[in-house]
Design a protein around this motif. Structure first.
Motif, PDB file in Angstrom:
ATOM      1  N   HIS A 132     -19.899  -1.009 -28.470  1.00  0.00           N
ATOM      2  CA  HIS A 132     -21.101  -0.706 -28.791  1.00  0.00           C
ATOM      3  C   HIS A 132     -21.970  -0.189 -27.409  1.00  0.00           C
ATOM      4  CE1 HIS A 132     -25.077   0.243 -30.515  1.00  0.00           C
ATOM      5  NE2 HIS A 132     -24.635   0.474 -31.495  1.00  0.00           N
ATOM      6  N   THR A 133     -22.152   1.091 -27.248  1.00  0.00           N
ATOM      7  CA  THR A 133     -22.618   1.436 -26.104  1.00  0.00           C
ATOM      8  C   THR A 133     -24.361   1.485 -26.416  1.00  0.00           C
ATOM      9  OG1 THR A 133     -22.854   3.675 -26.721  1.00  0.00           O
ATOM     10  CG2 THR A 133     -21.004   3.071 -25.246  1.00  0.00           C
ATOM     11  N   ASN A 134     -24.871   1.451 -25.288  1.00  0.00           N
ATOM     12  CA  ASN A 134     -26.550   1.685 -25.492  1.00  0.00           C
ATOM     13  C   ASN A 134     -27.199   2.302 -24.417  1.00  0.00           C
ATOM     14  OD1 ASN A 134     -25.716  -1.095 -24.181  1.00  0.00           O
ATOM     15  ND2 ASN A 134     -27.897  -1.078 -23.599  1.00  0.00           N
ATOM     16  N   GLY A 135     -28.254   3.060 -24.753  1.00  0.00           N
ATOM     17  CA  GLY A 135     -29.212   3.558 -23.776  1.00  0.00           C
ATOM     18  C   GLY A 135     -29.030   4.998 -24.015  1.00  0.00           C
ATOM     19  N   PRO A 161     -15.424   4.227 -27.628  1.00  0.00           N
ATOM     20  CA  PRO A 161     -16.514   3.396 -27.933  1.00  0.00           C
ATOM     21  C   PRO A 161     -17.564   4.127 -28.875  1.00  0.00           C
ATOM     22  CG  PRO A 161     -16.012   3.513 -25.755  1.00  0.00           C
ATOM     23  CD  PRO A 161     -15.093   4.442 -26.379  1.00  0.00           C
ATOM     24  N   GLU A 162     -18.326   3.322 -29.601  1.00  0.00           N
ATOM     25  CA  GLU A 162     -19.379   3.997 -30.388  1.00  0.00           C
ATOM     26  C   GLU A 162     -20.709   4.130 -29.651  1.00  0.00           C
ATOM     27  OE1 GLU A 162     -19.976   1.068 -33.553  1.00  0.00           O
ATOM     28  OE2 GLU A 162     -17.710   0.650 -33.635  1.00  0.00           O
ATOM     29  N   LEU A 163     -21.183   5.321 -29.902  1.00  0.00           N
ATOM     30  CA  LEU A 163     -22.357   5.497 -29.152  1.00  0.00           C
ATOM     31  C   LEU A 163     -23.583   4.960 -29.860  1.00  0.00           C
ATOM     32  CD1 LEU A 163     -21.785   9.303 -27.750  1.00  0.00           C
ATOM     33  CD2 LEU A 163     -20.894   7.034 -27.048  1.00  0.00           C
ATOM     34  N   ASP A 164     -24.479   4.757 -28.960  1.00  0.00           N
ATOM     35  CA  ASP A 164     -25.885   4.291 -29.314  1.00  0.00           C
ATOM     36  C   ASP A 164     -26.691   5.388 -30.292  1.00  0.00           C
ATOM     37  OD1 ASP A 164     -28.512   3.123 -29.515  1.00  0.00           O
ATOM     38  OD2 ASP A 164     -28.709   2.638 -27.571  1.00  0.00           O
ATOM     39  N   LYS A 165     -27.121   5.193 -31.460  1.00  0.00           N
ATOM     40  CA  LYS A 165     -27.679   5.767 -32.182  1.00  0.00           C
ATOM     41  C   LYS A 165     -29.022   5.513 -32.748  1.00  0.00           C
ATOM     42  CE  LYS A 165     -23.555   7.888 -34.440  1.00  0.00           C
ATOM     43  NZ  LYS A 165     -22.610   7.325 -33.715  1.00  0.00           N
ATOM     44  N   LYS A 166     -29.587   4.310 -32.079  1.00  0.00           N
ATOM     45  CA  LYS A 166     -31.071   3.900 -32.597  1.00  0.00           C
ATOM     46  C   LYS A 166     -31.808   3.516 -31.478  1.00  0.00           C
ATOM     47  CE  LYS A 166     -28.770   0.862 -36.173  1.00  0.00           C
ATOM     48  NZ  LYS A 166     -28.666  -0.442 -36.594  1.00  0.00           N
TER      49      LYS A 166
END
Length: 525
Positions: A132-135, A161-166
């Motif tokens: 889970h990516t972030n930023g 990878p899953e991209l950050d959506k939040k």
């Protein structure tokens, strides 16, 4: 009164007709000449645009809304072909080209990201690494590249990878919306096995969710993380900003990081196509600067930097910082941060900086940024110095940008492309994008990259503000001297600060993705 004969009257009428016809001919000739001259003028403008031409002045908006400087109803000069390198060089005096545009020498360094002779195909996969990516875009980008290397180290099959959506940007884009997913998988096939989704039979399998330790080396992943395969089929990394150490990794792991970042992680075709269009339209103005102006709401609220902001603006940013739980610093003294060089330069300060370096007012500048905080109120001074401020919104039509406009990461990807391809890249703050672009340009050996010395600059700019110095040759010489070694030269990556220990030692290393030398650049014989 003399009475004219019939013959005399006819002669007089003939002479009058002759005079009238002559005048008509002269009038028509003058009209045709005027049309020819006017047509020639417009053709000249279309083929060889001049930055001071009235058509360009029409692209300078009148301020009436916070982001009016970026608005444009129709893209300018859509049919223009990009200028060749020779034409770009000829568009400035040779002395100006050397001083302002010439890339730093590569000293024989070229990309060398291919594996060493001892490199083998991927070992048998022991399990699955989901991520889970972030930023923002560039934080996710470098995190993905590190996760490719980690998957190789621990013999894992990497799930796309899953991209950050939040995060702050709330972007709903998936991996395939931003990156060329099939190319990513196929180009790394000899390094790591990559799949698009976790197999259905493992969706409910026993897994461990964890955050890897930042700046860790081979021992941590080969021993502590790889040992988890004894109990789990799936390891899920909850964040990707836990980076590999920048130095002291095996050569083939460093090279893999570069292959992942610069060769495998291509943007999706529709982003690549639009990015190239923007580059061509910038090239139509001649050599250009890409300015990563990190003066957006998220940056200012995170950093706590409020110089030249109103009390209302500063309070708005404080509230955002206070209400963002994962930002640990809550009270920040803006004056102290700025004096230490920790704040992004303001648009006004950037204008002073570029003027001092010698870039003339007709220099085309591409603003690589999201929405500038405060809009027109903070862009006025920079715009007055450099009227040819361009952006995605000015170079492309509303219809062209519509597929990207509601996705912050896709818009950032367009900025990334234009920045990497620019003749000169300047950033106002060395954040994730600035470092990523700087490293990519070093890897490609393209263009000049200027890193402002913010601590020294704010001292000079404060003296300018209180009247103890004035703009001119003296200030210009000081700023030029300060930045002689900050032009993106090829040099060895800086190691940790002497005397630091533990994780602090790794934190002080120069970022690998800002300078992939050593590792991915080699000197030719």
């Amino acid at each position: 009164m003399k009475t004219l004969t019939v013959r005399e009257r006819r002669g007089l009428m003939q002479r009058r007709r002759t005079v009238s016809l002559g005048m008509l001919r002269r009038f028509l000739a003058a009209t045709i000449f005027s049309v020819v001259v006017t047509s020639f003028f417009f053709v000249h403008v279309h083929v060889s645009p001049s930055p001071t031409d009235h058509k360009f002045n029409e692209k300078i908006p009148s301020f009436h809304d916070p982001q009016s400087w970026t608005r444009e109803l129709a893209p300018p000069h859509l049919s223009m072909a990009p200028l060749s390198v020779s034409k770009m060089k000829d568009s400035r005096k040779d002395s100006d080209y050397e001083k302002l545009w010439k890339p730093p020498p590569n000293h024989g360094f070229i990309p060398c990201a291919k594996p060493t002779p001892n490199y083998t195909t991927p070992a048998r996969s022991r399990g699955y690494l989901s991520v889970h990516t972030n930023g923002g875009l560039n934080q996710m980008r470098t995190g993905i590249c590190d996760m490719v290397a980690i998957a190789r180290i621990i013999n894992a099959t990497l799930v796309i990878p899953e991209l950050d959506k939040k995060s702050f940007w709330h972007d709903t884009s998936n991996f395939s919306d931003i990156f060329d997913e099939d190319w990513f998988i196929s180009s790394l096939a000899n390094d790591v096995r990559i799949i698009k989704k976790l197999p259905k039979k493992l969706v409910n399998a026993t897994r461990i969710v964890m955050q890897f330790k930042s700046w860790s080396g081979m021992d941590y992943y080969e021993n502590e993380i790889a040992s988890l395969w004894d109990n789990f089929k799936v390891i899920r990394a909850s964040k990707t900003d836990s980076r590999l150490a920048n130095n002291n990794l095996p050569p083939d792991i460093q090279k893999l990081r570069c292959r992942a970042c610069y060769e495998a992680l291509h943007f999706s075709p529709h982003i690549e196509k639009m990015g190239k269009i923007l580059v061509e339209r910038m090239r139509s103005f001649g050599p250009y600067i890409a300015l990563h102006l990190r003066y957006e709401k998220d940056m200012l609220s995170f950093s706590g930097c409020t110089h030249e902001l109103s009390t209302v603006e500063a309070e708005e940013l404080r509230i955002i910082r206070e209400n963002t739980s994962y930002w640990k610093r809550k009270y920040i003294n803006s004056t102290e941060e700025r004096s230490k060089g920790f704040c992004p330069l303001t648009p006004k300060e950037v204008g002073i900086f570029l003027t001092a370096l010698g870039y003339p007012s007709k220099t085309p500048i591409y603003i690589a940024a999201g929405e500038i905080y405060g809009g027109e109120s903070h862009m006025t001074d920079l715009l007055s110095r450099y009227p040819l401020l361009m952006s995605k919104e000015k170079l492309a039509s509303i219809e062209e940008l519509e597929p990207f406009s509601r996705h912050a990461s896709q818009m950032a990807a367009l900025d990334y492309i234009v920045s990497v391809e620019s003749d000169v890249f300047v950033h106002s703050y060395p954040g994730n994008m600035a470092k990523a672009v700087e490293g990519h340009r070093r890897f490609l050996g393209s263009g000049r990259t200027i890193s402002p010395d913010r601590k020294a600059l704010v001292r000079l700019i404060d003296k300018l503000a209180n009247g103890s110095i004035t703009e001119g040759k003296s200030l210009s010489n000081k700023i030029i001297d300060l930045h002689k070694t900050r032009l993106g030269f090829f040099r060895k990556r800086k190691g940790p600060v002497s005397g630091t220990k533990g994780l602090d030692r790794f934190r002080t290393e120069e970022t690998f993705y800002a300078n992939p030398l050593p590792g991915c650049l080699c000197r030719t014989e």
